[in-house]
Write an enzyme that holds these catalytic residues in place. Structure first.
Site, PDB file in Angstrom:
ATOM      1  N   GLY A  54      42.179  15.898 -82.293  1.00 18.90           N
ATOM      2  CA  GLY A  54      43.309  15.257 -83.550  1.00 18.90           C
ATOM      3  C   GLY A  54      42.574  14.315 -84.461  1.00 18.90           C
ATOM      4  N   TYR A  55      42.260  13.360 -83.772  1.00 16.42           N
ATOM      5  CA  TYR A  55      42.017  12.154 -84.995  1.00 16.42           C
ATOM      6  C   TYR A  55      41.356  12.203 -85.973  1.00 16.42           C
ATOM      7  CZ  TYR A  55      43.172   9.916 -79.961  1.00 16.42           C
ATOM      8  OH  TYR A  55      43.178   8.831 -78.649  1.00 16.42           O
ATOM      9  N   SER A  56      42.303  11.761 -86.506  1.00 14.37           N
ATOM     10  CA  SER A  56      41.715  11.581 -88.373  1.00 14.37           C
ATOM     11  C   SER A  56      41.448  13.299 -88.463  1.00 14.37           C
ATOM     12  CB  SER A  56      40.648  10.811 -88.591  1.00 14.37           C
ATOM     13  OG  SER A  56      41.821   9.307 -88.211  1.00 14.37           O
TER      14      SER A  56
END
Length: 346
Positions: A54-56
Site C-alpha cells: 500500500g505504500y504509494s
C-alpha cells in the site's frame, strides 16, 4: 552494523531496518534518488528492508525492485506488509483472508521483481477473518515457496498469544515477528507486547523510532512546528503536527526535554532515539524511514550507540516506562480497537 537473530527464524538482520514508506508519492517521488538512498543503506551494512504493497499504491515496491536488481536481492532480507486497502474501494482487496493474501503476494512479487519474500506480514489485525484462515493461507504460501516466514503488525498481546496457540493446535506455521510503534514518546508496548514477544521467541521490528519526526531534533520550543514533507502524507495523517492540539503540546514539551538531554549526553536526538529503541532486549531492529540522503546519514550516525543505564533512567523521568504521551500514537484505532475510548466506556 550490529546483526541480530530475527526471532527464531535462523535469519540475522541489521539492528536498523530500512523502511521504504518514504519512497514514492508518500515522500520522495524521484526514483533515481530513492535508489541511491537504498544502495547507500546497503553499502553501510543494512541488510533488512521493510515495505508494504500500500505504500504509494505499490510504487515503493517498484522502486525497491529496481534498486535490488542486478544481484543485490540475494543479500537482502526483504519484509513486506499487506492488509491495508491497496487501491480503489474493493472490500476484498484488503484484510487477511486467504483470497486477498493469495492475490496480494503475487502483486508484490511482480512489483519487487523477485521470486520470494523473506518475511510477509499482516499489516493490521483483521477482525473479520478467523485467525485459523489467515495462518492456514500464510503457511500454504510458505510451502509454495512464495514467502519464507510470516509475521504481523500492531497486534495486541492477547492476540499474539492467540496466534501462537492457534498455530500449535491447528498445525500451522507461527507468526515469527511483530511490528509495533515504539519510541521514547510511544512506550505502551513495554507493558505486555514486548514481554509477550520475548516469551514466544518472536522477532520485533519497531517502527516510528523518531515518532513521525517529533524526535528528529527540529521540534523544539520556540521553533514553528511544520507538518509532513509531502501532500500525500499530510492528507493521510491530518492534524499530526497541529500545535494547538494539547496532546501535541505535551509531545513538544517531552521532545524539547529529550533534545536537551541528548545535547548534554553529546548525542543528536536521533542517535539517542535509535539507541533507546534498539537497547530494549525484545527489539530486533528499528525501522528507519529516510526521505533524503541527509536523513539516512543522520540515522546511520546512530550505528553503535549504546545508551548507558543512567541516561535511560533520565529518559524515564521525562516519559515513564509504558507511557505514550499522545495515546493516538499507539495506533489502537487500527490495532487494539478494544482500547479505544469509545469502546472502553461502553
Amino acid at each position: 552494523m550490529d546483526y541480530r537473530p530475527l526471532g527464531r527464524t535462523g535469519v540475522s538482520v541489521s539492528q536498523m531496518c530500512l523502511g521504504a514508506m518514504m519512497f514514492g508519492a508518500f515522500g520522495n517521488p524521484d526514483h533515481d534518488d530513492a535508489i541511491k538512498i537504498i544502495h547507500q543503506a546497503l553499502d553501510a551494512g543494512i541488510n533488512f528492508i521493510d515495505t508494504a504493497d500500500g505504500y504509494s499504491g505499490g510504487e515503493s515496491e517498484e522502486i525497491l525492485g529496481q534498486a535490488l536488481a542486478g544481484g543485490r536481492r540475494e543479500s537482502v532480507v526483504l519484509a513486506v506488509k499487506t492488509g491495508v486497502q491497496f487501491l480503489g474501494d474493493d472490500p476484498n482487496q484488503r484484510g487477511a483472508s486467504r483470497r486477498w493474501l493469495t492475490e496480494a503476494v503475487e502483486g508484490s512479487l511482480r512489483r519487487l521483481q523477485t521470486d520470494w519474500i523473506d518475511l510477509y506480514q499482516v499489516g493490521v489485525p483483521d477482525p473479520n477473518t478467523d485467525i485459523d484462515e489467515t495462518l492456514g493461507a500464510l503457511s500454504d504460501l510458505v510451502h509454495a515457496g512464495k514467502i519464507r516466514s510470516f509475521g504481523a503488525s500492531k497486534v495486541p498481546a492477547s492476540q499474539i498469544v492467540e496466534g501462537q496457540w492457534t498455530a500449535d493446535r491447528r498445525g500451522h506455521g507461527r507468526f515469527r515477528t511483530e511490528q509495533p510503534p515504539y519510541s521514547m514518546l510511544t512506550r505502551a508496548i513495554e507493558y505486555d507486547v514486548l514481554p509477550s514477544c520475548l516469551r514466544h521467541g518472536m522477532g520485533v521490528m519497531t517502527y516510528g523510532p523518531i515518532a513521525g519526526g517529533w524526535l528528529s531534533g527540529k521540534y523544539r520550543k520556540g521553533v514553528e512546528v511544520s507538518g509532513p514533507g509531502s501532500a500525500a502524507r499530510a492528507q493521510r495523517f491530518p492534524g499530526a503536527f497541529d500545535a494547538t492540539n494539547p496532546a501535541n503540546a505535551a509531545k513538544l514539551d517531552a521532545a524539547d526535554a529529550l533534545g536537551a538531554l541528548a545535547e548534554e549526553a553529546g548525542l543528536t536526538l536521533i542517535q539517542m532515539a535509535i539507541g533507546f529503541v534498539t537497547r530494549h532486549p525484545a527489539v530486533t531492529s528499528a525501522i528507519i524511514g529516510p526521505r533524503t540522503m541527509e536523513h539516512l546519514d543522520a540515522y546511520l550516525a546512530a550505528d553503535g550507540i549504546d545508551l548507558p543505564g543512567d541516561l535511560l533512567d533520565r529518559i524515564d523521568q521525562i516519559v515513564p516506562p509504558g507511557v505514550t504521551v499522545n495515546v493516538a500514537d499507539n495506533m489502537w484505532n487500527v490495532g487494539t480497537t478494544a482500547l479505544s475510548a469509545a469502546v472502553r466506556r461502553r
